[in-house]
Scaffold this motif. Structure first.
Motif, PDB file in Angstrom:
ATOM      1  N   SER A 121      47.841 -17.382  -1.957  1.00 40.92           N
ATOM      2  CA  SER A 121      47.006 -18.064  -2.947  1.00 40.92           C
ATOM      3  C   SER A 121      45.835 -18.781  -2.260  1.00 40.92           C
ATOM      4  O   SER A 121      44.677 -18.769  -2.726  1.00 40.92           O
ATOM      5  CB  SER A 121      47.838 -19.058  -3.763  1.00 40.92           C
ATOM      6  N   SER A 122      46.229 -19.344  -1.125  1.00 40.77           N
ATOM      7  CA  SER A 122      45.173 -20.048  -0.366  1.00 40.77           C
ATOM      8  C   SER A 122      44.136 -19.069   0.152  1.00 40.77           C
ATOM      9  O   SER A 122      42.938 -19.311   0.108  1.00 40.77           O
ATOM     10  CB  SER A 122      45.805 -20.824   0.807  1.00 40.77           C
ATOM     11  N   GLN A 123      44.672 -17.911   0.622  1.00 41.54           N
ATOM     12  CA  GLN A 123      43.729 -16.895   1.102  1.00 41.54           C
ATOM     13  C   GLN A 123      42.864 -16.386  -0.041  1.00 41.54           C
ATOM     14  O   GLN A 123      41.660 -16.128   0.130  1.00 41.54           O
ATOM     15  CB  GLN A 123      44.518 -15.744   1.735  1.00 41.54           C
ATOM     16  N   ALA A 126      34.679 -17.609  -0.586  1.00 43.13           N
ATOM     17  CA  ALA A 126      33.770 -16.854   0.282  1.00 43.13           C
ATOM     18  C   ALA A 126      32.937 -15.918  -0.555  1.00 43.13           C
ATOM     19  O   ALA A 126      31.739 -15.726  -0.330  1.00 43.13           O
ATOM     20  CB  ALA A 126      34.571 -16.093   1.337  1.00 43.13           C
ATOM     21  N   LYS A 127      33.633 -15.279  -1.582  1.00 43.04           N
ATOM     22  CA  LYS A 127      32.909 -14.366  -2.462  1.00 43.04           C
ATOM     23  C   LYS A 127      31.829 -15.114  -3.215  1.00 43.04           C
ATOM     24  O   LYS A 127      30.674 -14.639  -3.345  1.00 43.04           O
ATOM     25  CB  LYS A 127      33.897 -13.714  -3.437  1.00 43.04           C
ATOM     26  N   ALA A 144      24.850 -16.579  -1.674  1.00 41.26           N
ATOM     27  CA  ALA A 144      23.970 -16.233  -0.559  1.00 41.26           C
ATOM     28  C   ALA A 144      23.143 -15.016  -0.904  1.00 41.26           C
ATOM     29  O   ALA A 144      21.947 -14.917  -0.576  1.00 41.26           O
ATOM     30  CB  ALA A 144      24.790 -15.997   0.697  1.00 41.26           C
ATOM     31  N   ALA A 145      23.771 -14.056  -1.637  1.00 47.06           N
ATOM     32  CA  ALA A 145      23.055 -12.842  -2.025  1.00 47.06           C
ATOM     33  C   ALA A 145      21.950 -13.196  -3.013  1.00 47.06           C
ATOM     34  O   ALA A 145      20.828 -12.676  -2.933  1.00 47.06           O
ATOM     35  CB  ALA A 145      24.030 -11.832  -2.629  1.00 47.06           C
ATOM     36  N   ASP A 146      22.322 -14.118  -3.961  1.00 48.30           N
ATOM     37  CA  ASP A 146      21.281 -14.552  -4.917  1.00 48.30           C
ATOM     38  C   ASP A 146      20.137 -15.259  -4.184  1.00 48.30           C
ATOM     39  O   ASP A 146      18.948 -15.029  -4.476  1.00 48.30           O
ATOM     40  CB  ASP A 146      21.900 -15.483  -5.958  1.00 48.30           C
ATOM     41  N   ASP A 147      20.574 -16.149  -3.220  1.00 46.39           N
ATOM     42  CA  ASP A 147      19.537 -16.851  -2.456  1.00 46.39           C
ATOM     43  C   ASP A 147      18.681 -15.878  -1.662  1.00 46.39           C
ATOM     44  O   ASP A 147      17.448 -16.027  -1.541  1.00 46.39           O
ATOM     45  CB  ASP A 147      20.177 -17.882  -1.507  1.00 46.39           C
TER      46      ASP A 147
END
Length: 291
Positions: free
Chosen positions: A17-19, A26-27, A33-36
């Protein structure tokens, strides 16, 4: 299921669950990050577009600047030519003005000199007119004096008149001489004596004695007779005290008649002696010469 197994599974579940949460986080970060990145790429594209536009504008401005520089250079060259021409024209104009001023100064000086000459001439004219008026008054007075001195002689024998500033004392032949003679008779000597009394102290007069005849007789004889008669009268006046330096004798024969020689009356008028009294005009002539 044993509690140990359950705990292991539960622990694994928490780990997964933590992962999962870490992956989701991260996603999410990756998507952000992709939008940025997409925004950054859009900004970059916009920036590149603006850069291209700015570059084009810069190039256009550069071209305009170069054109302006060229125009400026041409204007400078034209201005230099204009300045050179203007400078030459100014120099020529200045030189011309200086020449005109010099000429004007010369003309002004000449005018002043002319005005001074005119002023001096006017002064001398006034002086001359005064002198001539004085001479006229003297001649008028002299004419009156002579007329008074010779009043005893009739108008047929003697006349005194003034013409052109001179006094003409005209004496008939019958008052002075016998026919064809150059010897004075008593009546003529008396008339000349009275005239000499008036003239002997007058150093301001020139006295010309002219002998005149009619047309009768030989012309050569008439020349000689008129000259001898004039000379006789000059000597008589000299002996009576008139300054000989002022006396002149001249024979005119019949060449200056006062009447026609076709009648005895006219011939009688032409047989005469004229004593012409002229003022010595030395001072007046000096004024004329100085003018």
């Amino acid at each position: 299921m044993s509690s140990k197994k359950y705990k292991e599974l539960e622990s694994e579940n928490r780990r997964q669950s933590s992962q999962i949460r870490s992956l989701e986080l991260a996603k999410s970060k990756g998507e952000k990050a992709a939008d940025d990145l997409a925004d950054t790429r859009q900004v970059l594209r916009n920036t590149e577009s603006e850069l291209e536009e700015l570059t084009a504008r810069y190039n256009g401005l550069q071209d305009s600047y170069e054109e302006l520089q060229q125009s400026y250079k041409e204007v400078l060259d034209q201005n230099k030519d204009i300045l050179d021409i203007t400078s030459r024209e100014k120099s020529n104009l200045t030189r011309e003005i200086n020449l005109k001023e010099e000429a004007l100064n010369e003309k002004e000086q000449e005018l002043n000199e002319k005005l001074e000459q005119i002023s001096e001439s006017q002064r001398k004219i006034v002086e001359l007119e005064a002198r001539l008026e004085q001479e006229k008054q003297l001649m008028d007075s002299l004419q009156t004096t002579i007329s008074n001195a010779l009043f005893v002689f009739g108008p047929s024998d003697l006349s005194v008149e003034q013409r052109d500033g001179k006094i003409y004392v005209s004496l008939s032949q019958k008052l002075l001489f016998d026919k064809n003679s150059d010897k004075l008779d008593a009546k003529g000597k008396n008339a000349l004596s009275k005239l000499a009394e008036v003239l002997k102290d007058r150093e301001d007069l020139d006295v010309v004695v002219e002998g005149h005849t009619d047309v009768d007789g030989d012309p050569s004889y008439n020349w000689d007779l008129s000259t001898r008669r004039a000379t006789t009268i000059v000597k008589n006046l000299q002996n009576a005290g008139v300054n000989p330096d002022h006396l002149t004798a001249a024979g005119r024969a019949f060449y200056e008649p006062v009447a026609k020689n076709d009648t005895e009356e006219g011939k009688s008028l032409n047989r005469r002696t004229e004593i012409i009294l002229s003022p010595k005009m030395d001072q007046v002539m000096e004024l004329f010469r100085s003018n």
